[in-house]
Design an enzyme around this catalytic site. Sequence first.
Site, PDB file in Angstrom:
ATOM      1  CG  ASP A 143      42.758  32.598  41.479  1.00 57.18           C
ATOM      2  OD1 ASP A 143      42.874  33.639  40.782  1.00 57.18           O
ATOM      3  OD2 ASP A 143      43.656  32.204  42.245  1.00 57.18           O
ATOM      4  CG  ASP A 161      37.329  47.051  38.835  1.00 59.63           C
ATOM      5  OD1 ASP A 161      38.202  47.613  39.512  1.00 59.63           O
ATOM      6  OD2 ASP A 161      36.119  47.345  38.914  1.00 59.63           O
TER       7      ASP A 161
END
Length: 309
Positions: A143, A161
């Site tokens: 993460d 992105d």
Amino acid sequence: MSKPRQSLSRLFLNQLPAEEVIHRKHLQALSDQHRGKPFFLDDDGLRMMYLTPACMQSAMKLDEPQRLLCAYSRIMMGFLLFNPAPKHIILIGLGGGSLVKYCYRHLPDCRITAIEINADVIAMREQFFVPPDDERLTVIHADAAEWLPRQTEQADVIFLDAYDTEGLVPALNNAAFYAHCYRNLHARGILIANVWGKPSTLSPMLEMLYTQFSHQLRWLKSYDSYNLIVFASKQQTGQDQLIASAEKLNGVHESLGLTKIPLHWHQITPSATNSEDVIDAIKQSLRGILVTDPNVPQSYAEWKLSVQA
């Protein structure tokens, strides 16, 4: 109970044409077959990754896997105008690896670190011809909201992105995370964010980046979609310098069309001196560029024709 975020496809695509309905049913069948996990579809020389039937994540041509098929990804490579020879790129959100593959091929002296939270997406890297890890490329299952704050090494470029099935990820689009991005960039570093949403959603995000990056913020809409590409640089860079850089790089990266990018920047004017002025200027800009665009495909069939042209 919090209000659910709008998915990407629901933001701008309203009435679906008949062929799109058939296509969506096919995608739903594939999604059911994969029990809701990400999947890919091969169609007429194209391979597309889907997070859900309504959310295409990535696309490539099977005979040109390193080609940047979507205009937004070519525009994101506009960071070369600021730094034509980066040594380290951090990419947050691997997807089908379009940016990874282009940078790996065309920037041989650059090291690439890609962070991807979804193990099922990483598992498809071979299907999308993402090179195996080596001394130049590392794909990390993590993460980014937890990984980036722990890093001490600075990068030249950070690509942001990252999407989930609901759209932009809040944990990766807030002032605290932008501060970590800023800290993890070299003095000449640049953050490039691919974002999508309504002006009311994007305005606060751009204002936070404008503040964090000491007003060095530029943005523009993609040529063939409603993606907004945001460039936040730590170093002050003038327009003339960017134009000169585009002309110099055009032959090296001809497929990117870098000479087009400096002609379409949107920025905050120096007259915007306080937060209210900044927000108003951003909203005015977004209302002017995130409008109905006849060049943006309204269905899968139109999109496929546009990328095969």
